[in-house]
Scaffold this motif. Structure first.
Motif, PDB file in Angstrom:
ATOM      1  N   GLY A  27       0.802  -1.061  -0.136  1.00  0.00           N
ATOM      2  CA  GLY A  27       0.058   0.069  -0.057  1.00  0.00           C
ATOM      3  C   GLY A  27       1.028   1.129   0.081  1.00  0.00           C
ATOM      4  O   GLY A  27       1.979   1.341   0.446  1.00  0.00           O
ATOM      5  N   ARG A  28       0.494   2.375  -0.564  1.00  0.00           N
ATOM      6  CA  ARG A  28       1.007   3.513  -0.675  1.00  0.00           C
ATOM      7  C   ARG A  28       0.086   4.521  -0.166  1.00  0.00           C
ATOM      8  O   ARG A  28      -0.912   4.798  -0.639  1.00  0.00           O
ATOM      9  N   TYR A  29       0.556   5.417   0.837  1.00  0.00           N
ATOM     10  CA  TYR A  29      -0.350   6.272   1.595  1.00  0.00           C
ATOM     11  C   TYR A  29      -0.439   7.564   0.689  1.00  0.00           C
ATOM     12  O   TYR A  29      -1.325   8.386   1.149  1.00  0.00           O
ATOM     13  N   GLN A  30       0.152   7.567  -0.321  1.00  0.00           N
ATOM     14  CA  GLN A  30      -0.079   8.875  -1.234  1.00  0.00           C
ATOM     15  C   GLN A  30      -1.450   8.576  -1.902  1.00  0.00           C
ATOM     16  O   GLN A  30      -2.268   9.501  -2.427  1.00  0.00           O
ATOM     17  N   LEU A  74      -6.071   4.069  -0.223  1.00  0.00           N
ATOM     18  CA  LEU A  74      -5.421   3.539   1.326  1.00  0.00           C
ATOM     19  C   LEU A  74      -6.018   4.269   2.257  1.00  0.00           C
ATOM     20  O   LEU A  74      -6.200   3.929   3.354  1.00  0.00           O
ATOM     21  N   TRP A  75      -6.296   5.587   2.207  1.00  0.00           N
ATOM     22  CA  TRP A  75      -6.808   6.491   3.126  1.00  0.00           C
ATOM     23  C   TRP A  75      -8.185   5.841   3.382  1.00  0.00           C
ATOM     24  O   TRP A  75      -8.629   5.734   4.858  1.00  0.00           O
TER      25      TRP A  75
END
Lengths: 448, 82
Positions: free
Chosen positions: A133-136, A140-141
Motif C-alpha cells: 500500500g502507498r499512503y499517497q 489507502l486512506w
C-alpha cells in the motif's frame, strides 16, 4: 442503569422478539438466504470467469460495485453519527432510536467493504494493499478510515448493549452462554455504571470526526483525480451531507418496519418520526444546495471536457437518472415533509424510500457518466450492468436485511436500560435543563 | 449474584487479547507502510501525517475497551472479595 424487576415488566415487549419467533421470520429468512445463494452463484461465476461477466470494461471500469460501496458507506452514517450527535446533545427522544441506528452502521459498513472486494475481481488482490500500500493514494486512506470507523462503531454498538445483555443473561435461557460472555459480569453497580457512562461519552465524541472523515475520504477517491466533474473541492462535505441524508432515510425505513413487525408502537411514536422527518427535510434542502452549487460552478467554468459530462447528465444518456435523482431527493421529500398533514409515519416512509433510491442513483451518476466520457482517446461508452452485478446487489441488500433480522432475535433492538433511565431520571434532567435555560425568577426584593 | 464460571472469564480474556492483537496489527501495518515509503523515498511525509492521526485513534479505542473491560470486571471482583 439496571432495571428492577417490576419496572422491567413494563418493557417486556422489548424482549418478546428474542424469546418468541414467528413462522413469518423463518419464511423471510429462507427467502433472503435464497437471494444470498443466488448472489453467491453469481460471485462464483465471476471468480471463475473473471470480471468479463460483469458490464465493466474500458473506459467504464467502476460501476455497480463502487456505486454500492459509496452508497453503503453513506448509509452507515445513519447510526453512529446520528446516535452520537443525539447522545451528546442529550436529545431525550433518541432513546428508542440509537441502537437501531448503530446496528445499521456496523452491518452496512461491512457490506460496503465487501463490495470493494467484488470490484477487485480477484479477491487475493486485496493483499496488495497490506503488502504494498502507498499512503499517497486516497484508496489507502479509505482502507484506514473505514477500518477505524468499523472498529469504533462496533465498540460504540457494544458498550450500550452491556446492561441489556446482562438482563438477557439473567432471564433468557437460549444463547445464555453468549450473553454471559458479552455481559462482562455486569451487575449494575455504581462503579460499573460510572465506567460505562464515561466510556460511552468518550466513544460518542470519538466517532463523530471518524465518521465525517470516512465519507470525506470516500469522496477524495474521486476528487483527487483530474477527471471531469470529479475534481471538486466541495466533494468532501457534499458526500458527508449525502451520507447523513441517506442514513436518516434508511433509519426511518428500519424504524417503520421494526415498529410494525414487533408491535413496538408504544416506543416509536409519531413524534419520533416527526423529528426525524424534520431532520430529513433539512438534509434534503442542504443536499439540493450542494448539488446546485456543484453543477452551477461546473457549468459556469464551461471547461469542454467537463461540459460533455455535464450535458450527458442533464440532457443526454444519463438524463433519466439525473432527473429521477432530483425528483427522489428533493421534490418528493420536500413536498411530503413540508406539511404537517403529510408529515406522518406513512409520509416519512414514502419520503425515505424515495431518498434511499435517489441517493443510490446519485452515487451511480457521480461515478459512471464521468468514466463514460474519458479524457483519453476512448470512444464515449455506456455502461450496462450484467445479471451478475444485479445478483450481487440483491445479495448485498438481502445480507443486510438478514443480519439486521438476526440481530433483533439476539438482542433488544431498543435499548432497555436507556428507556428505563429515561423514565427514572430523564424527565428530572430535562426539567433541570429547561430551568437552566430560563432566566431565574426574580425575587420580590430584586424587582425594585 | 452468581459468579461467572471460569470458562467465561477465559473467553472474555481471549476476546480482549484478540482485539489487542488486531489493534497492534493495524499499527504494525501502518508502520510497515511508512518504512516502505521511507526506503523507496516515496514521499514518506504523507504516510507519517496519516499515521499521526490513525495510530493514536486506534490506541484510544484500545484504551476505551480496556477501561470498560477491567472497570466492569474489576468492580465484580472487588464486590466478591468484600
Amino acid at each position: 442503569m439496571r432495571p428492577d424487576a417490576p419496572t422491567l415488566e413494563l418493557d417486556l415487549a422489548l424482549i418478546n422478539p428474542i424469546v418468541k419467533t414467528s413462522r413469518t421470520f423463518f419464511i423471510a429468512a429462507a427467502f433472503l438466504l435464497l437471494v444470498i445463494l443466488w448472489a453467491n452463484l453469481a460471485y462464483r461465476s465471476q471468480l471463475v470467469e473473471g470480471l468479463g461477466v460483469t458490464g465493466l470494461n474500458q473506459p467504464v471500469s467502476w460501476g455497480f460495485y463502487i456505486t454500492n460501496f459509496v452508497f453503503f458507506i453513506g448509509i452507515s452514517h445513519a447510526g453512529t453519527l446520528i446516535s452520537a450527535i443525539l447522545r451528546i446533545a442529550q436529545a431525550e427522544w433518541r432513546r428508542p432510536i440509537t441502537r437501531m441506528a448503530e446496528v445499521i452502521t456496523v452491518v452496512v459498513l461491512f457490506l460496503g467493504a465487501v463490495n470493494i472486494i467484488f470490484d477487485l475481481g480477484r479477491p487475493d488482490r486485496a493483499l496488495n494493499v497490506i503488502y504494498w500500500g502507498r499512503y499517497q493514494s486516497p484508496l489507502l486512506w479509505d482502507v484506514t478510515s473505514i477500518t477505524t470507523y468499523l472498529t469504533a462503531s462496533t465498540i460504540y454498538l457494544y458498550l450500550p448493549l452491556i446492561p441489556d445483555v446482562a438482563i438477557l443473561r439473567d432471564r433468557v435461557s437460549r444463547f445464555n452462554w453468549l450473553y454471559r460472555i458479552l455481559a462482562l459480569g455486569w451487575r449494575g453497580t455504581e462503579r460499573q455504571e460510572k465506567v460505562l457512562q464515561r466510556a460511552i461519552a468518550i466513544m460518542a465524541i470519538v466517532v463523530i470526526p471518524v465518521a465525517v472523515s470516512v465519507h470525506s475520504v470516500v469522496s477524495f477517491v474521486f476528487s483527487m483525480t483530474l477527471q471531469p466533474m470529479w475534481h471538486s473541492t466541495i466533494f468532501g462535505p457534499y458526500f458527508v451531507v449525502g451520507a447523513i441524508f441517506s442514513g436518516i432515510a434508511a433509519l426511518i425505513i428500519a424504524m417503520v418496519v421494526v415498529r410494525k413487525v414487533y408491535h413496538l408502537e408504544a416506543y416509536m411514536k409519531p413524534i419520533h418520526f416527526n423529528y426525524l422527518s424534520l431532520l430529513l427535510l433539512i438534509m434534503s434542502l442542504l443536499w439540493f444546495y450542494f448539488t446546485f452549487a456543484e453543477y452551477l460552478t461546473g457549468y459556469y467554468g464551461g471547461e469542454p471536457e467537463e461540459m460533455k459530462v455535464f450535458w450527458a447528465k442533464l440532457t443526454g444518456d444519463f438524463a433519466p437518472f439525473f432527473w429521477s435523482m432530483v425528483l427522489c431527493n428533493f421534490f418528493i421529500p420536500v413536498l411530503i415533509l413540508s406539511f404537517r398533514r403529510t408529515r406522518t409515519i406513512l409520509g416519512a416512509l414514502l419520503a425515505s424510500s424515495t431518498v434511499v433510491i435517489g441517493m443510490w442513483i446519485e452515487r451511480f451518476i457521480i461515478i459512471v457518466p464521468t468514466l463514460s466520457h474519458p479524457r483519453l482517446p476512448h470512444a464515449a461508452a455506456i455502461y450496462l450492468p450484467s445479471l451478475v452485478e444485479w445478483a450481487m446487489f440483491a445479495g448485498s441488500i438481502a445480507t443486510f436485511i438478514l443480519l439486521y433480522m438476526v440481530f433483533t432475535k439476539l438482542f433488544p433492538i431498543i435499548s432497555l436500560w436507556e428507556i428505563q433511565e429515561g423514565r427514572e431520571v430523564g424527565l428530572r434532567h430535562m426539567e433541570e435543563r429547561v430551568r437552566a435555560y430560563l432566566p431565574s425568577t426574580p425575587t420580590p426584593s430584586s424587582q425594585v | 449474584m452468581q459468579r461467572d464460571p471460569r470458562w467465561v472469564l477465559y473467553v472474555q480474556n481471549a476476546g480482549l487479547f484478540l482485539f489487542t492483537v488486531f489493534v497492534f496489527g493495524v499499527i504494525g501495518w501502518i508502520i510497515r507502510l511508512i518504512r516502505l515509503s521511507w526506503t523507496l523515498d516515496d514521499s514518506p511525509s504523507g504516510s507519517i501525517a496519516i499515521s499521526l492521526i490513525a495510530i493514536p485513534v486506534f490506541l484510544l479505542l484500545l484504551g476505551v475497551v480496556n477501561y470498560v473491560f477491567w472497570g466492569i470486571r474489576g468492580a465484580v471482583e472487588k464486590e466478591d472479595s468484600q
